[in-house]
Motif scaffolding. Structure first.
Motif, PDB file in Angstrom:
ATOM      1  N   PHE A 145      -7.614  12.767  17.910  1.00  0.00           N
ATOM      2  CA  PHE A 145      -6.618  12.955  18.963  1.00  0.00           C
ATOM      3  C   PHE A 145      -5.484  11.950  18.796  1.00  0.00           C
ATOM      4  O   PHE A 145      -5.683  10.847  18.276  1.00  0.00           O
ATOM      5  N   GLY A 146      -4.314  12.340  19.264  1.00  0.00           N
ATOM      6  CA  GLY A 146      -3.179  11.428  19.239  1.00  0.00           C
ATOM      7  C   GLY A 146      -1.907  12.149  18.844  1.00  0.00           C
ATOM      8  O   GLY A 146      -1.868  13.375  18.680  1.00  0.00           O
TER       9      GLY A 146
ATOM     10  N   ILE B  90       0.833  -1.197   0.000  1.00  0.00           N
ATOM     11  CA  ILE B  90       0.000   0.000   0.000  1.00  0.00           C
ATOM     12  C   ILE B  90       0.872   1.252   0.000  1.00  0.00           C
ATOM     13  O   ILE B  90       1.821   1.364   0.781  1.00  0.00           O
ATOM     14  N   LEU B  91       0.534   2.208  -0.877  1.00  0.00           N
ATOM     15  CA  LEU B  91       1.171   3.518  -0.886  1.00  0.00           C
ATOM     16  C   LEU B  91       0.357   4.451   0.001  1.00  0.00           C
ATOM     17  O   LEU B  91      -0.866   4.558  -0.172  1.00  0.00           O
ATOM     18  N   VAL B  92       1.013   5.117   0.953  1.00  0.00           N
ATOM     19  CA  VAL B  92       0.334   6.028   1.869  1.00  0.00           C
ATOM     20  C   VAL B  92       0.795   7.454   1.574  1.00  0.00           C
ATOM     21  O   VAL B  92       1.933   7.821   1.862  1.00  0.00           O
ATOM     22  N   VAL B  93      -0.084   8.232   0.963  1.00  0.00           N
ATOM     23  CA  VAL B  93       0.204   9.631   0.650  1.00  0.00           C
ATOM     24  C   VAL B  93      -0.126  10.463   1.886  1.00  0.00           C
ATOM     25  O   VAL B  93      -1.223  10.387   2.424  1.00  0.00           O
ATOM     26  N   GLY B  94       0.835  11.253   2.337  1.00  0.00           N
ATOM     27  CA  GLY B  94       0.704  11.925   3.628  1.00  0.00           C
ATOM     28  C   GLY B  94       1.209  11.027   4.744  1.00  0.00           C
ATOM     29  O   GLY B  94       0.772  11.130   5.891  1.00  0.00           O
ATOM     30  N   GLY B  95       2.131  10.151   4.400  1.00  0.00           N
ATOM     31  CA  GLY B  95       2.607   9.146   5.347  1.00  0.00           C
ATOM     32  C   GLY B  95       3.415   9.696   6.504  1.00  0.00           C
ATOM     33  O   GLY B  95       3.687   8.969   7.465  1.00  0.00           O
ATOM     34  N   SER B  96       3.795  10.991   6.454  1.00  0.00           N
ATOM     35  CA  SER B  96       4.516  11.578   7.583  1.00  0.00           C
ATOM     36  C   SER B  96       3.574  12.301   8.539  1.00  0.00           C
ATOM     37  O   SER B  96       3.998  12.778   9.580  1.00  0.00           O
ATOM     38  N   GLY B  97       2.296  12.407   8.196  1.00  0.00           N
ATOM     39  CA  GLY B  97       1.342  13.113   9.032  1.00  0.00           C
ATOM     40  C   GLY B  97       0.809  12.254  10.159  1.00  0.00           C
ATOM     41  O   GLY B  97       1.113  11.062  10.266  1.00  0.00           O
ATOM     42  N   LEU B  98      -0.012  12.855  10.992  1.00  0.00           N
ATOM     43  CA  LEU B  98      -0.550  12.165  12.163  1.00  0.00           C
ATOM     44  C   LEU B  98      -1.266  10.877  11.780  1.00  0.00           C
ATOM     45  O   LEU B  98      -0.952   9.790  12.293  1.00  0.00           O
ATOM     46  N   ILE B  99      -2.225  10.955  10.869  1.00  0.00           N
ATOM     47  CA  ILE B  99      -2.993   9.770  10.501  1.00  0.00           C
ATOM     48  C   ILE B  99      -2.172   8.851   9.608  1.00  0.00           C
ATOM     49  O   ILE B  99      -2.136   7.629   9.801  1.00  0.00           O
ATOM     50  N   GLY B 100      -1.489   9.432   8.619  1.00  0.00           N
ATOM     51  CA  GLY B 100      -0.706   8.607   7.707  1.00  0.00           C
ATOM     52  C   GLY B 100       0.343   7.775   8.414  1.00  0.00           C
ATOM     53  O   GLY B 100       0.555   6.603   8.079  1.00  0.00           O
TER      54      GLY B 100
ATOM     55  N   ALA C  24     -15.407  12.310  18.516  1.00  0.00           N
ATOM     56  CA  ALA C  24     -13.948  12.315  18.641  1.00  0.00           C
ATOM     57  C   ALA C  24     -13.428  10.904  18.443  1.00  0.00           C
ATOM     58  O   ALA C  24     -14.103   9.923  18.765  1.00  0.00           O
ATOM     59  N   VAL C  25     -12.201  10.805  17.932  1.00  0.00           N
ATOM     60  CA  VAL C  25     -11.616   9.494  17.630  1.00  0.00           C
ATOM     61  C   VAL C  25     -10.107   9.597  17.791  1.00  0.00           C
ATOM     62  O   VAL C  25      -9.531  10.685  17.684  1.00  0.00           O
ATOM     63  N   SER C  26      -9.451   8.493  18.077  1.00  0.00           N
ATOM     64  CA  SER C  26      -7.987   8.490  18.135  1.00  0.00           C
ATOM     65  C   SER C  26      -7.411   8.220  16.755  1.00  0.00           C
ATOM     66  O   SER C  26      -8.040   7.569  15.907  1.00  0.00           O
ATOM     67  N   ALA C  27      -6.198   8.717  16.516  1.00  0.00           N
ATOM     68  CA  ALA C  27      -5.530   8.467  15.244  1.00  0.00           C
ATOM     69  C   ALA C  27      -5.320   6.971  15.033  1.00  0.00           C
ATOM     70  O   ALA C  27      -5.391   6.476  13.902  1.00  0.00           O
ATOM     71  N   ARG C  28      -5.078   6.254  16.111  1.00  0.00           N
ATOM     72  CA  ARG C  28      -4.910   4.811  16.000  1.00  0.00           C
ATOM     73  C   ARG C  28      -6.195   4.134  15.512  1.00  0.00           C
ATOM     74  O   ARG C  28      -6.163   3.263  14.648  1.00  0.00           O
ATOM     75  N   SER C  29      -7.339   4.549  16.046  1.00  0.00           N
ATOM     76  CA  SER C  29      -8.613   3.981  15.599  1.00  0.00           C
ATOM     77  C   SER C  29      -8.862   4.279  14.132  1.00  0.00           C
ATOM     78  O   SER C  29      -9.366   3.426  13.385  1.00  0.00           O
ATOM     79  N   VAL C  30      -8.520   5.500  13.696  1.00  0.00           N
ATOM     80  CA  VAL C  30      -8.677   5.848  12.287  1.00  0.00           C
ATOM     81  C   VAL C  30      -7.826   4.927  11.422  1.00  0.00           C
ATOM     82  O   VAL C  30      -8.276   4.402  10.393  1.00  0.00           O
ATOM     83  N   ALA C  31      -6.573   4.721  11.830  1.00  0.00           N
ATOM     84  CA  ALA C  31      -5.673   3.875  11.055  1.00  0.00           C
ATOM     85  C   ALA C  31      -6.196   2.438  10.963  1.00  0.00           C
ATOM     86  O   ALA C  31      -6.150   1.818   9.897  1.00  0.00           O
ATOM     87  N   GLU C  32      -6.704   1.919  12.068  1.00  0.00           N
ATOM     88  CA  GLU C  32      -7.231   0.550  12.034  1.00  0.00           C
ATOM     89  C   GLU C  32      -8.453   0.454  11.126  1.00  0.00           C
ATOM     90  O   GLU C  32      -8.623  -0.531  10.391  1.00  0.00           O
TER      91      GLU C  32
ATOM     92  N   ARG D  45      -4.690  12.558  26.306  1.00  0.00           N
ATOM     93  CA  ARG D  45      -3.532  12.883  27.152  1.00  0.00           C
ATOM     94  C   ARG D  45      -2.248  12.877  26.324  1.00  0.00           C
ATOM     95  O   ARG D  45      -1.358  13.705  26.549  1.00  0.00           O
ATOM     96  N   GLU D  46      -2.154  11.979  25.368  1.00  0.00           N
ATOM     97  CA  GLU D  46      -0.977  11.926  24.509  1.00  0.00           C
ATOM     98  C   GLU D  46      -0.850  13.211  23.694  1.00  0.00           C
ATOM     99  O   GLU D  46       0.255  13.723  23.480  1.00  0.00           O
ATOM    100  N   THR D  47      -1.971  13.754  23.257  1.00  0.00           N
ATOM    101  CA  THR D  47      -1.976  14.989  22.473  1.00  0.00           C
ATOM    102  C   THR D  47      -1.523  16.179  23.304  1.00  0.00           C
ATOM    103  O   THR D  47      -0.721  17.005  22.849  1.00  0.00           O
ATOM    104  N   PHE D  48      -1.999  16.263  24.544  1.00  0.00           N
ATOM    105  CA  PHE D  48      -1.820  17.489  25.321  1.00  0.00           C
ATOM    106  C   PHE D  48      -0.820  17.359  26.459  1.00  0.00           C
ATOM    107  O   PHE D  48      -0.405  18.370  27.019  1.00  0.00           O
ATOM    108  N   ALA D  49      -0.410  16.168  26.816  1.00  0.00           N
ATOM    109  CA  ALA D  49       0.538  16.017  27.907  1.00  0.00           C
ATOM    110  C   ALA D  49       1.911  15.551  27.427  1.00  0.00           C
ATOM    111  O   ALA D  49       2.793  15.310  28.236  1.00  0.00           O
ATOM    112  N   GLY D  50       2.090  15.415  26.104  1.00  0.00           N
ATOM    113  CA  GLY D  50       3.406  15.078  25.576  1.00  0.00           C
ATOM    114  C   GLY D  50       3.538  13.616  25.223  1.00  0.00           C
ATOM    115  O   GLY D  50       2.687  12.781  25.508  1.00  0.00           O
ATOM    116  N   PRO D  51       4.656  13.260  24.578  1.00  0.00           N
ATOM    117  CA  PRO D  51       4.848  11.913  24.042  1.00  0.00           C
ATOM    118  C   PRO D  51       4.988  10.841  25.099  1.00  0.00           C
ATOM    119  O   PRO D  51       4.857   9.652  24.795  1.00  0.00           O
ATOM    120  N   GLY D  52       5.253  11.205  26.344  1.00  0.00           N
ATOM    121  CA  GLY D  52       5.380  10.201  27.388  1.00  0.00           C
ATOM    122  C   GLY D  52       4.075   9.740  27.967  1.00  0.00           C
ATOM    123  O   GLY D  52       4.027   8.818  28.792  1.00  0.00           O
TER     124      GLY D  52
END
Length: 308
Positions: free
Chosen positions: A160-161, A3-13, A193-201, A297-304
């Motif tokens: 979110f994510g 699969i080719l993912v256009v926008g592959g460096s973005g949040l959802i991609g 609202a949805v998480s980026a992970r849920s969108v990807a799945e 929390r990942e969106t607003f409290a940082g990557p940890g």
């Protein structure tokens, strides 16, 4: 699948690439600029069908996950700008995909197209250039793909994510507001609202099934008060959220539209009609029920912060 993912460096991609590889598929990422993890750089806005065919050769499917800023005011007229950003690249991409014999595709779109189908009396494409172009993106992208290449459209609400340093484009202003001493005043109404992970799945599920459906997605439906309250809690500034009267919301947005008009500018979502949306429960049923708090929390409290 490959699969080719256009926008592959973005949040959802970036999340789509991760889920594809986790499930044993091959993923090729394409982005406008070179970054770690990006396989090819290409400006989709200027790429020809022939250039895209070369990129798509040997793939089974393609995901369009590029994003645009629908709120930024631009000089009038804005419709040609939004078509050039949202519609024409998708038409060229799926024309090339059809000519290369790809068998599946996904467009990450907007939940406004879902509400346009659900409530045509709202006349959303007539009032908002961004929504008009999102509707055209789905229709014309599918027309270009043809019947042999089904294209699913994932209709996204607030996502979110985090993916590395990549965040939702609206996260910065809300983060600053939540951390400030400014009162938290919000309209009635709310949003899905949805998480980026849920969108990807969801996107990878659609690819695996070869789906050509419109797929609205939501993990939770939140009032604006609930959403802003959770964001304030995530940044460590928990406090009371108060609701604004509808008349105040309408007056403020009408003033925003008037100021844009004075500057001979427009935005993709028209402030003069935005109150009709923001004061409404823009909910998607059924929601998955998957808690949104970890990705919030990942969106607003940082990557940890905890991930989904």
């Amino acid at each position: 699948m490959r699969i080719l993912v256009v926008g592959g460096s973005g949040l959802i991609g970036a999340h789509v690439v991760d889920v594809l590889r986790e499930r044993g598929h091959a993923a090729t990422s394409v982005a406008r600029s070179a970054q770690p993890g990006v396989d090819h750089t290409l400006d989709l806005g200027s790429a020809s069908v022939d250039e895209l065919r070369t990129l798509l050769a040997g793939h089974d499917g393609v995901v369009y996950a590029a994003r645009t800023d629908e709120q930024k005011p631009l000089p009038k007229p804005i419709h040609p700008v939004f078509r050039a950003d949202l519609v024409e690249p998708v038409v060229r991409l799926f024309t090339a995909a059809r000519e290369e014999g790809l068998t599946r595709g996904v467009i990450t779109g907007s939940y406004y197209t879902y509400f346009d189908r659900l409530h045509p009396q709202w006349r959303l494409p007539e009032h908002h250039t961004y929504i008009r172009c999102r509707v055209a993106q789905a229709r014309e992208g599918r027309d270009a793909a043809g019947p042999e290449l089904p294209v699913a459209v994932i209709e996204l609400p607030f996502v979110f994510g985090r993916a590395g340093d990549r965040l939702p484009n609206w996260a910065g202003p809300l983060d600053g507001w939540a951390r400030s001493r400014t009162p938290l005043l919000v309209p009635v109404g709310g949003t899905a609202a949805v998480s980026a992970r849920s969108v990807a799945e969801t996107a990878v599920d659609a690819l695996e099934k070869g789906s050509g459906e419109d797929i609205p997605v939501a993990d939770e439906n939140l009032t604006w008060a609930d959403m802003i309250g959770r964001i304030a809690e995530a940044v460590g500034r928990s406090r009371r959220v108060r609701r604004l009267p509808a008349t105040a919301v309408r007056a403020a947005l009408a003033a925003g539209g008037w100021m844009q008009a004075l500057g001979r500018k427009e935005s993709g979502i028209n402030p003069a009609h935005f109150a009709d949306l923001v004061l409404t429960d823009l909910f998607i049923e059924p929601a998955s029920g998957r808690p949104i708090d970890p990705s919030l929390r990942e969106t607003f409290a940082g990557p940890g912060a905890p991930r989904d």
